[in-house]
Design a protein around this motif. Sequence first.
Motif, PDB file in Angstrom:
ATOM      1  N   HIS A 162      -5.562   7.427  -1.766  1.00 10.70           N
ATOM      2  CA  HIS A 162      -5.716   6.127  -2.415  1.00 10.70           C
ATOM      3  C   HIS A 162      -6.157   5.106  -1.369  1.00 10.70           C
ATOM      4  O   HIS A 162      -5.342   4.356  -0.831  1.00 10.70           O
ATOM      5  CB  HIS A 162      -4.404   5.681  -3.064  1.00 10.70           C
ATOM      6  CG  HIS A 162      -3.841   6.663  -4.032  1.00 10.70           C
ATOM      7  ND1 HIS A 162      -4.602   7.258  -5.003  1.00 10.70           N
ATOM      8  CD2 HIS A 162      -2.571   7.161  -4.180  1.00 10.70           C
ATOM      9  CE1 HIS A 162      -3.840   8.071  -5.721  1.00 10.70           C
ATOM     10  NE2 HIS A 162      -2.609   8.044  -5.226  1.00 10.70           N
ATOM     11  N   PRO A 172      -1.242   2.568  -6.594  1.00 11.42           N
ATOM     12  CA  PRO A 172      -1.760   2.725  -7.957  1.00 11.42           C
ATOM     13  C   PRO A 172      -0.753   3.451  -8.855  1.00 11.42           C
ATOM     14  O   PRO A 172      -0.049   4.356  -8.400  1.00 11.42           O
ATOM     15  CB  PRO A 172      -3.011   3.576  -7.737  1.00 11.42           C
ATOM     16  CG  PRO A 172      -2.702   4.398  -6.525  1.00 11.42           C
ATOM     17  CD  PRO A 172      -1.816   3.564  -5.664  1.00 11.42           C
ATOM     18  N   ILE A 173      -0.690   3.025 -10.100  1.00 11.63           N
ATOM     19  CA  ILE A 173       0.154   3.697 -11.091  1.00 11.63           C
ATOM     20  C   ILE A 173      -0.609   3.766 -12.403  1.00 11.63           C
ATOM     21  O   ILE A 173      -1.543   2.978 -12.639  1.00 11.63           O
ATOM     22  CB  ILE A 173       1.487   2.952 -11.321  1.00 11.63           C
ATOM     23  CG1 ILE A 173       1.234   1.558 -11.914  1.00 11.63           C
ATOM     24  CG2 ILE A 173       2.307   2.863 -10.040  1.00 11.63           C
ATOM     25  CD1 ILE A 173       2.485   0.870 -12.411  1.00 11.63           C
ATOM     26  N   PRO A 174      -0.267   4.698 -13.317  1.00 13.55           N
ATOM     27  CA  PRO A 174      -0.874   4.685 -14.652  1.00 13.55           C
ATOM     28  C   PRO A 174      -0.544   3.381 -15.366  1.00 13.55           C
ATOM     29  O   PRO A 174       0.578   2.873 -15.273  1.00 13.55           O
ATOM     30  CB  PRO A 174      -0.212   5.884 -15.346  1.00 13.55           C
ATOM     31  CG  PRO A 174       0.231   6.780 -14.228  1.00 13.55           C
ATOM     32  CD  PRO A 174       0.630   5.854 -13.122  1.00 13.55           C
ATOM     33  N   THR A 178       3.376   0.513 -16.396  1.00 14.21           N
ATOM     34  CA  THR A 178       3.533  -0.806 -15.799  1.00 14.21           C
ATOM     35  C   THR A 178       4.870  -1.440 -16.143  1.00 14.21           C
ATOM     36  O   THR A 178       5.489  -2.111 -15.311  1.00 14.21           O
ATOM     37  CB  THR A 178       2.398  -1.740 -16.264  1.00 14.21           C
ATOM     38  OG1 THR A 178       1.146  -1.080 -16.101  1.00 14.21           O
ATOM     39  CG2 THR A 178       2.387  -3.025 -15.475  1.00 14.21           C
ATOM     40  N   SER A 299      -8.019  -0.620 -18.276  1.00 10.87           N
ATOM     41  CA  SER A 299      -7.891   0.302 -17.144  1.00 10.87           C
ATOM     42  C   SER A 299      -6.825   1.356 -17.410  1.00 10.87           C
ATOM     43  O   SER A 299      -5.766   1.055 -17.965  1.00 10.87           O
ATOM     44  CB  SER A 299      -7.525  -0.466 -15.867  1.00 10.87           C
ATOM     45  OG  SER A 299      -8.492  -1.452 -15.588  1.00 10.87           O
ATOM     46  N   ASP A 300      -7.096   2.578 -16.993  1.00  7.36           N
ATOM     47  CA  ASP A 300      -6.098   3.637 -17.104  1.00  7.36           C
ATOM     48  C   ASP A 300      -5.159   3.656 -15.901  1.00  7.36           C
ATOM     49  O   ASP A 300      -4.022   4.093 -16.000  1.00  7.36           O
ATOM     50  CB  ASP A 300      -6.792   5.007 -17.226  1.00  7.36           C
ATOM     51  CG  ASP A 300      -7.556   5.142 -18.532  1.00  7.36           C
ATOM     52  OD1 ASP A 300      -7.093   4.567 -19.542  1.00  7.36           O
ATOM     53  OD2 ASP A 300      -8.607   5.802 -18.541  1.00  7.36           O
ATOM     54  N   THR A 301      -5.653   3.192 -14.764  1.00 15.68           N
ATOM     55  CA  THR A 301      -4.847   3.119 -13.544  1.00 15.68           C
ATOM     56  C   THR A 301      -4.971   1.718 -12.978  1.00 15.68           C
ATOM     57  O   THR A 301      -6.060   1.151 -12.932  1.00 15.68           O
ATOM     58  CB  THR A 301      -5.325   4.133 -12.490  1.00 15.68           C
ATOM     59  OG1 THR A 301      -5.225   5.449 -13.040  1.00 15.68           O
ATOM     60  CG2 THR A 301      -4.463   4.059 -11.239  1.00 15.68           C
ATOM     61  N   TRP A 303      -3.467  -1.132  -9.805  1.00 11.15           N
ATOM     62  CA  TRP A 303      -2.765  -1.324  -8.532  1.00 11.15           C
ATOM     63  C   TRP A 303      -1.717  -2.410  -8.706  1.00 11.15           C
ATOM     64  O   TRP A 303      -1.986  -3.470  -9.257  1.00 11.15           O
ATOM     65  CB  TRP A 303      -3.739  -1.741  -7.432  1.00 11.15           C
ATOM     66  CG  TRP A 303      -4.520  -0.599  -6.864  1.00 11.15           C
ATOM     67  CD1 TRP A 303      -5.654  -0.041  -7.385  1.00 11.15           C
ATOM     68  CD2 TRP A 303      -4.234   0.116  -5.651  1.00 11.15           C
ATOM     69  NE1 TRP A 303      -6.094   0.976  -6.582  1.00 11.15           N
ATOM     70  CE2 TRP A 303      -5.249   1.091  -5.503  1.00 11.15           C
ATOM     71  CE3 TRP A 303      -3.243   0.020  -4.680  1.00 11.15           C
ATOM     72  CZ2 TRP A 303      -5.277   1.973  -4.430  1.00 11.15           C
ATOM     73  CZ3 TRP A 303      -3.264   0.892  -3.606  1.00 11.15           C
ATOM     74  CH2 TRP A 303      -4.270   1.863  -3.484  1.00 11.15           C
TER      75      TRP A 303
END
Length: 341
Positions: A162, A172-174, A178, A299-301, A303
């Motif tokens: 990353h 980064p996370i899915p 969140t 967005s799928d991912t 930060w």
Amino acid sequence: MNATLPDLLRLVVVPVFGWVAWRDVRTRRVPNRTWLPLAVFGVLLLAWDAWLVWTDGLVVDPRIIAPTPALFVFQVAFSLGLLVPLAYAFWWMGGFGGADAKALIVLAILFPTYPTYLLADMALPAIRPSLGVFALTILSNAVLVGLAYPVALAVRNALRGHVAKAMVIGRPIPAEQTLEEYGRLLETPEGFTRRGLDLDALRMYLTWRGLSLASLRADPESYRDPASIPGEPNDPGDGSIPPDGVGPFGDTDESTPQSDGGELADPWGADAFFDDIDHSAYGTTPAELREGLDVLAESDTVWITPGIPFLVPMFGGLVVSLLVGDVLLWVLDLVGIAPLS
């Protein structure tokens, strides 16, 4: 262990600070009732120290270096006169949370002078300046401990591939995860930002709307229309993550969102949200809320910055200070700037 009784009693605060640091990481909430008893405890110990200084009662062992009355007054005045206003100023400017500021004030009251703990043939803290204010040493060590976190985060991100501008302060996370995190988004539709949407504010907004993040992501254009907001929104709460990890962010509004695809006066109903709640949402603005929702919708991912509370390095700084002393002084000695005597 040999030490004055006030210094031995001061060790009680170490597990307390460990607990508040752990709680701040897990919940980002520290009860206000934590700090007043510690401050009162510190005032009592300070009065006890003053009596011992003026009656020569601090020297319970020849290896203990007791301050003179003049030095004691200087250390106490410096600790309270500098660090207490500094803590308030950091909080006022947004650099500290309320718990961080109160913790520093408590440390300034509890540790204006260097304690001494004798273990066998060793005296702790090992490194101490001649005019040292111990609370200032704790603060400087806390900063050094805190600097280790972005280094570790960058290494972790690099090892996982990353590599990005945010890799030193975030991860980064899915997007769908969140709501299970504390911190801030590090993205807007235009790219990287250090001040993205606060995730507590996101939870407050979704709770207010009675809307799940999954539904918002499935049909963002409809929910971007402020006409989709329920007529009687919910209490937004404080944005914290429930202890069981299951959020209250489900769909409770049974109306069908509508959107005509035209220009919206208040995208996502951000202005309506802030107009309806009777307090701030962690300093979040309507623009930040809109930008964050736009990112999460597309967005799928994403930060995020975990935003490690300063109470964590403050606890680390306290432990390091009690064991080692002034690490910064040792570093300056290594490079020849300020040699130890």
